[in-house]
Write a protein that holds these residues in place. Structure first.
Motif: not given
Length: 282
Positions: A163, A165-166, A263, A265-267, A269
């Motif tokens: 999970d 996020a960065s 994941n 959330r970061i794909y 970026d």
């Protein structure tokens, strides 16, 4: 193809991967005696790779004689089928992904088996014999790991991507080969480090994709992978809730392609960072 037929192949893929991995592990214990050939720069093959691939091919042919087969060591004879329709069920196999690690006594290698049906990857199995971990997934059936439990039995657990996020929230797996220029890859790594990220390369892309599916890595990136290295792991990641690029686009089955997996959330970026360093268009 019916779901029952697909499920039969899923069950067979798990069993074949276990048998193949145990054979490979026996070869690993005697690796100093193996005959080794060089296919290219930092690209080696041993008699163990060929033996394991032939074992897998034989098991598939016995159970599903109409299916097609694409293996790393027989890629010159890719898409063989006797008889059958190559568009129906295709098995994609890397008998030992991470051969260099295998030959040098390191544990970062695995058996990778995928099945593509009607042009869609639907089954992915990656077996790590050293850890005795079997990662497996079937389309719309989730992703799972069978691994030793504390009571010397096996436990099956669901896989779920990280999970994070960065870039700062975990470790990214990366891979590189002499098939591509190193300059853009180094630029990407520098960009990733500047954002507070960290990375690891263990020598087996299939295994690091499995680790991404398991949430051990926050993602995986390699500018070019062959289908036998990538497709099983891609199924694992997507069924574990992750995102990947469209690997089979642009004739990826025959020519290979970049692999981006992470994941959700970061794909975005991660993909943007790769595009900014000229590997892949956004």
């Amino acid at each position: 193809m019916s779901h029952a037929c697909q499920s039969a192949r899923y069950e067979a893929a798990r069993a074949i991967a276990l048998e193949a991995g145990r054979h490979a592990l026996a070869c690993f214990a005697q690796r100093e005696r193996l005959v080794v050939e060089y296919k290219g720069v930092q690209d080696v093959v041993s008699i163990a790779d060929r033996e394991v691939e032939e074992l897998v091919r034989a098991r598939i042919a016995a159970q599903f004689p109409g299916d097609c087969f694409l293996g790393e060591e027989s890629a010159g004879h890719a898409l063989e089928a006797t008889p059958g329709d190559a568009s129906r069920a295709l098995w994609i196999v890397d008998p030992i992904d991470g051969t260099s690690c295998f030959l040098h006594g390191m544990y970062a290698w695995c058996v990778s088996i995928a099945v593509v049906i009607d042009g869609e990857p639907v089954i992915g199995v990656v077996y790590d014999p050293n850890a005795d971990e079997l990662f497996h997934a079937e389309k719309n059936g989730g992703a799972w790991i069978d691994a030793p439990a504390t009571n010397d039995d096996f436990a099956r657990r669901a896989l779920q991507v990280s999970d994070a996020a960065s870039a700062r929230d975990g470790v990214l797996g990366v891979g590189i080969s002499h098939r591509v220029s190193s300059a853009p890859f180094l630029a990407f790594v520098e960009r990733w480090l500047e954002q507070g990220g960290m990375f690891v390369r263990n020598g087996s892309g299939a295994l690091m994709l499995a680790y991404t599916a398991a949430g051990r890595l926050i993602g995986y990136y390699e500018p070019h992978m062959h289908a036998w290295d990538a497709v099983a792991g891609i199924v694992l990641v997507t069924e574990a809730g992750g995102r990947t690029n469209a690997f089979l686009d642009d004739d990826g089955l025959a020519r290979g392609n970049a692999v981006i997996a992470a994941n959700p959330r970061i794909y975005g970026d991660l993909n943007a960072d790769i595009a900014a360093t000229a590997f892949l268009a956004a």
